[in-house]
Design an enzyme around this catalytic site. Structure first.
Site, PDB file in Angstrom:
ATOM      1  N   HIS A 131       7.358  -0.711 -20.378  1.00 27.06           N
ATOM      2  CA  HIS A 131       8.702  -0.709 -19.800  1.00 27.06           C
ATOM      3  C   HIS A 131       8.674  -0.275 -18.349  1.00 27.06           C
ATOM      4  O   HIS A 131       7.741   0.378 -17.874  1.00 27.06           O
ATOM      5  CB  HIS A 131       9.623   0.222 -20.593  1.00 27.06           C
ATOM      6  CG  HIS A 131       9.429   1.684 -20.281  1.00 27.06           C
ATOM      7  ND1 HIS A 131      10.141   2.339 -19.298  1.00 27.06           N
ATOM      8  CD2 HIS A 131       8.601   2.612 -20.822  1.00 27.06           C
ATOM      9  CE1 HIS A 131       9.757   3.610 -19.252  1.00 27.06           C
ATOM     10  NE2 HIS A 131       8.831   3.796 -20.166  1.00 27.06           N
ATOM     11  N   CYS A 132       9.743  -0.650 -17.626  1.00 28.88           N
ATOM     12  CA  CYS A 132      10.017  -0.102 -16.299  1.00 28.88           C
ATOM     13  C   CYS A 132      11.428   0.462 -16.361  1.00 28.88           C
ATOM     14  O   CYS A 132      11.707   1.331 -17.187  1.00 28.88           O
ATOM     15  CB  CYS A 132       9.809  -1.140 -15.202  1.00 28.88           C
ATOM     16  SG  CYS A 132      10.612  -2.747 -15.477  1.00 28.88           S
ATOM     17  N   VAL A 133      12.350   0.013 -15.517  1.00 27.01           N
ATOM     18  CA  VAL A 133      13.732   0.481 -15.590  1.00 27.01           C
ATOM     19  C   VAL A 133      14.588  -0.533 -16.354  1.00 27.01           C
ATOM     20  O   VAL A 133      15.125  -0.240 -17.417  1.00 27.01           O
ATOM     21  CB  VAL A 133      14.311   0.748 -14.187  1.00 27.01           C
ATOM     22  CG1 VAL A 133      15.784   1.133 -14.279  1.00 27.01           C
ATOM     23  CG2 VAL A 133      13.532   1.869 -13.507  1.00 27.01           C
ATOM     24  N   GLY A 135      13.276  -3.479 -17.358  1.00 29.88           N
ATOM     25  CA  GLY A 135      12.412  -4.274 -18.230  1.00 29.88           C
ATOM     26  C   GLY A 135      12.351  -5.723 -17.836  1.00 29.88           C
ATOM     27  O   GLY A 135      12.064  -6.583 -18.676  1.00 29.88           O
ATOM     28  N   THR A 139       7.907  -5.105 -15.782  1.00 27.29           N
ATOM     29  CA  THR A 139       7.578  -5.381 -17.179  1.00 27.29           C
ATOM     30  C   THR A 139       7.366  -6.874 -17.388  1.00 27.29           C
ATOM     31  O   THR A 139       6.468  -7.291 -18.123  1.00 27.29           O
ATOM     32  CB  THR A 139       8.700  -4.875 -18.097  1.00 27.29           C
ATOM     33  OG1 THR A 139       8.883  -3.472 -17.874  1.00 27.29           O
ATOM     34  CG2 THR A 139       8.374  -5.109 -19.554  1.00 27.29           C
TER      35      THR A 139
END
Length: 234
Positions: A131-133, A135, A139
């Protein structure tokens, strides 16, 4: 099984399993899940992640990025922090938050992508959540590379990447913010292209194994990733 996962508190969660891969194989259900930040998961959402088999979380965010209120992550999950990029990276400052960033960033910083893929290869047994923020971008790039390494076809990779636009609309509404897909589409229109054209062009020119091997991914890691990601189709 269902690719789109309903984990309470997240909006952009999907399993990378069930896709046709090379050699008559299929991507393995439960091996890798992509999402927006799990910080917002409720206890029920975390319980769903654990029940899905997630044991390792690969966090692509840069230290200091906004985090939501503390979650309720259950024991037994390992977090591996692999910041994919800095906000002052030229590809990010010029194209960040749009598909236009994918190719230029991969061309310049494939080594950073290798670090994220290595974290997946070295994860303990069980599912891996990336994940990132939102997605979507960071991601999305790592998911694209994983699927390409598994031999998933361009149409399925594009379809997976494109899902985030629709999935994130309700999140922006919940946050009281404009749907970011409007900004992305405006930026692509300004550049005279589309998400489909950008991602398809990248996949058409990308020899993913050669690019990542040149950036440091080992033959053993490639084998581990493919074995982790795929299984024979019954």
């Amino acid at each position: 099984m269902e690719r789109h996962l309903a984990w309470e508190g997240c909006h952009n969660v999907r399993d990378l399993g069930g896709l046709a891969a090379s050699g008559g194989r299929r991507t393995r259900w439960g091996a890798v899940v992509r999402s927006d930040t799990p910080d917002r998961l409720t206890p029920a959402g975390w319980a769903a992640a654990a029940a899905h088999g997630v044991r390792t979380i690969v966090d692509l965010r840069t230290p200091g990025e906004h985090r939501a209120a503390p979650g309720h992550r259950p024991p037994g999950m390992t977090i591996v922090s692999v910041p994919l990029h800095r906000h002052d990276d030229p590809a990010v400052t010029r194209y960040g938050g749009t598909p236009l960033y994918l190719g230029p960033f991969l061309d310049r910083r494939a080594d950073q992508c290798v670090l994220a893929l290595r974290a997946v290869a070295r994860a303990e047994p069980g599912g891996v959540l990336i994940h990132c923020v939102a997605g979507r971008d960071r991601t999305g790039l790592i998911a694209l590379l994983l699927l390409a390494l598994a031999g998933v076809g361009p149409a399925d990779i594009l379809a997976d990447y494109s899902c985030s636009a629709a999935r994130l609309g309700p999140l922006y509404a919940l946050l009281g913010e404009p749907d970011d897909d409007l900004r992305v589409r405006a930026r692509l229109t300004e550049a005279g292209t589309t998400t489909e054209e950008v991602v398809s062009a990248l996949l058409a020119r990308l020899d993913v194994e050669a690019r990542l091997t040149a950036a440091g991914l080992t033959a053993a890691e490639l084998t581990t990733l493919r074995d982790r990601l795929t299984e024979p189709h019954p």
